[in-house]
Design a protein around this motif. Sequence first.
Motif, PDB file in Angstrom:
ATOM      1  N   TYR A   1       4.443   4.083  -7.400  1.00 11.12           N
ATOM      2  CA  TYR A   1       5.137   5.294  -6.931  1.00 11.12           C
ATOM      3  C   TYR A   1       4.180   6.173  -6.113  1.00 11.12           C
ATOM      4  N   LEU A   2       2.990   6.396  -6.642  1.00 13.24           N
ATOM      5  CA  LEU A   2       2.019   7.235  -5.936  1.00 13.24           C
ATOM      6  C   LEU A   2       1.600   6.598  -4.611  1.00 13.24           C
ATOM      7  N   ARG A   3       1.334   5.300  -4.665  1.00 14.23           N
ATOM      8  CA  ARG A   3       0.874   4.619  -3.448  1.00 14.23           C
ATOM      9  C   ARG A   3       1.975   4.577  -2.397  1.00 14.23           C
ATOM     10  N   SER A   4       3.227   4.423  -2.845  1.00 16.57           N
ATOM     11  CA  SER A   4       4.324   4.330  -1.885  1.00 16.57           C
ATOM     12  C   SER A   4       4.540   5.656  -1.165  1.00 16.57           C
ATOM     13  N   ARG A   5       3.844   6.698  -1.649  1.00 14.21           N
ATOM     14  CA  ARG A   5       3.940   7.999  -0.974  1.00 14.21           C
ATOM     15  C   ARG A   5       2.742   8.255  -0.069  1.00 14.21           C
ATOM     16  N   GLY A   6       1.838   7.284   0.014  1.00  8.78           N
ATOM     17  CA  GLY A   6       0.708   7.432   0.928  1.00  8.78           C
ATOM     18  C   GLY A   6      -0.604   7.774   0.256  1.00  8.78           C
ATOM     19  N   ILE A   7      -0.616   7.758  -1.092  1.00  3.98           N
ATOM     20  CA  ILE A   7      -1.855   8.059  -1.823  1.00  3.98           C
ATOM     21  C   ILE A   7      -2.607   6.751  -2.035  1.00  3.98           C
TER      22      ILE A   7
END
Lengths: 431, 259
Positions: free
Chosen positions: A390-396
């Motif tokens: 979830y975090l990575r899919s937001r660009g983190i």
Amino acid sequence: MKSDHEFLSHIQNEYDKLYKSNSAPEWLTKVRARGIASLHQSGLPTNLDEEWRFFNFPSIYGNEFSIPDGTLGVTVTKAEIEKYTLKNTDAYLLVFLNGRFRKDLSDVETDEKNFKFCTLSSLSTAGRLPFDNLLVKHIGLENNPFTELNSALLTDGAYLAIPDDMRLAKPVHILHLTTGSEKLAVSPRNIIAIGENCHATILESYVGDCADYFSNSVTEIVVGESSIANHYKLQKESDSAVHVGTVYAYQHKGSQFTSCTIAVGSKVNRNNVHVFLSDENIECTLNGLYLGNGKQLIDNRTRIDHAKPNCRSWEVFKGILDDNSSGVFNGKIYVHQDAQKTDAKQTNRVLLLSDDAKINTKPELEIFADDVKCTHGATVGQLDGEAMFYLRSRGIDYKSAYAILTKAFAADVIDTISIKSLKEEVYALLG
Amino acid sequence: MIEIKNLWAKIEDKGILKGINLTINKGEVHAIMGPNGSGKSTLAQILAGRETYEVTEGSVTFKGKDLLDMDPEIRAREGIFMAFQYPVEIPGVSCTYFLKSALNGIRDHKGQPPLDAMEFLAMIREKMDLLGIDQNLINRAVNEGFSGGEKKRNEIFQMQVLNPDLAILDETDSGLDIDALKVVASGVTQFKNSEKSVIVVTHYQRLLDYITPDFIHVLYNGRIVKSGGKELAHELEDQGYDRIKNEADSALPVEESIA
């Protein structure tokens, strides 16, 4: 590899060499003698002792540590101390180098009336020992041979007596630094006596930059009636050090004690924390955070004694273990027969970040009163893959997402720290 | 914007996508419909970079770059956003902190300086007003204790803040009452323009009453079995998926068509 017996005779030799003919104050000679005698009587622990099952004894017994005689001519400047002190925080600073007080590195000018620091070594022989009735004696319910070892080799430590009705405007920072090229065994001892209706915040930190050394610390805290005390212990010893640290706290009626033990450094670490709730209406928050990587072992043993009715204790220990590190949590809550209406809650949560990291967790409740509320819980888990995605899919990025989640895991423990800069420092340890 | 060519994917040994072909241009809204288990969500997840699925064949080109080669965060930074069907609760991480980290990750990728706290707050406040998002919500931990509607609204809010080029809504309408649905739809309508593309994955025609698609594709058994304009939605609404299923099943069996 040497046995516990051989290690003890090594200690006896060092003791004889340094202290036998030494003209120490009478009280100190007495404390040391008592310590070494008890050690011979009880012996040092081994893995056969239930409470020490998972500890790495060769890391201690396998070494011929020497006891520092003086500070060994090591030079440390005030600027070098700065990396270990609290950032942007005004504090009373007491610096101990290789177990001895260094006034030149400390900052102990007190502007508060009647509040004086003292070091154990400076206590005179005259009069009654100010702490004779504190020293473990009260709460010697748990036989801990490393406390006796600390007494046997005692050289110096902080002695803090906070008079009744005093609110300390600044935190007290007791810094123990071990440095130099020798394989040292240091035995820091801190005694903190807080009077009635006081408010005090104390940080003890253990740091080092020399190779192998063995730091065996003991801190005794008495929290007077209706006082509020915050206590933080930051263990950031060097990577190859062994740290055994014991904290005893004795709480009087209506007092509030909040403690957080943060363990980061050293290759082998044992934390003993024992709090005794001696009277009614006491609150105790006992937290811990241990971070392991490489081949570190972090072994926590806690005990909370509820002796009288209507007291509450909350205990949260959290571990984050990576690589081949291992952790131990053994927490005992002992509710005495008299302690009706006890409300005690204990939690140990562990995050294992690698397949090879491991944890042994064991809660122990011993309850002799019949009208109490005691709960305990332990969870062991891994980083939540869904949350990572979830975090990575937001660009983190992966690293940041990892740090965000580990920080979130430890947040409820870290957020109890009232010193802002310490809180930030602990968060920064998580990336 | 995005070109999907002969995309095959599986999870463990189960084939889920069996040769998807789809091209979406700038400014277009495409709806992907289909019965349960047809692979709609899988397609959305694969585009966002979910590693649970293994792509066995085919390619996806996003703005001229190989999408399948990118980590999920790179996809996001390049301009892909997927609104989750089940937004994840992350205790201990505030919405504000999360969103600021995400936004600054994307800005950094584009060579833009990070927004400071003031600029960031000013920027999100505007978007919050548009979606009627409460200040309290963004101070809370990400999705923790949010109602179904709040979670979905939070996804659309994130989409507006991160401002992607391609937004993929994975069953964003599921579990929403009509009011929440309208809020979500108006959020999407505000978002889309001639430079942005949207993929709406949905089981029901309902959401498409509010977000008008340019194209509708029906996915069944891992393939697109029918494509058409927005009128296809009404056809499906009237007849259900059965007719399309029957037509597809009576055509060449998918497995054999490849062998």
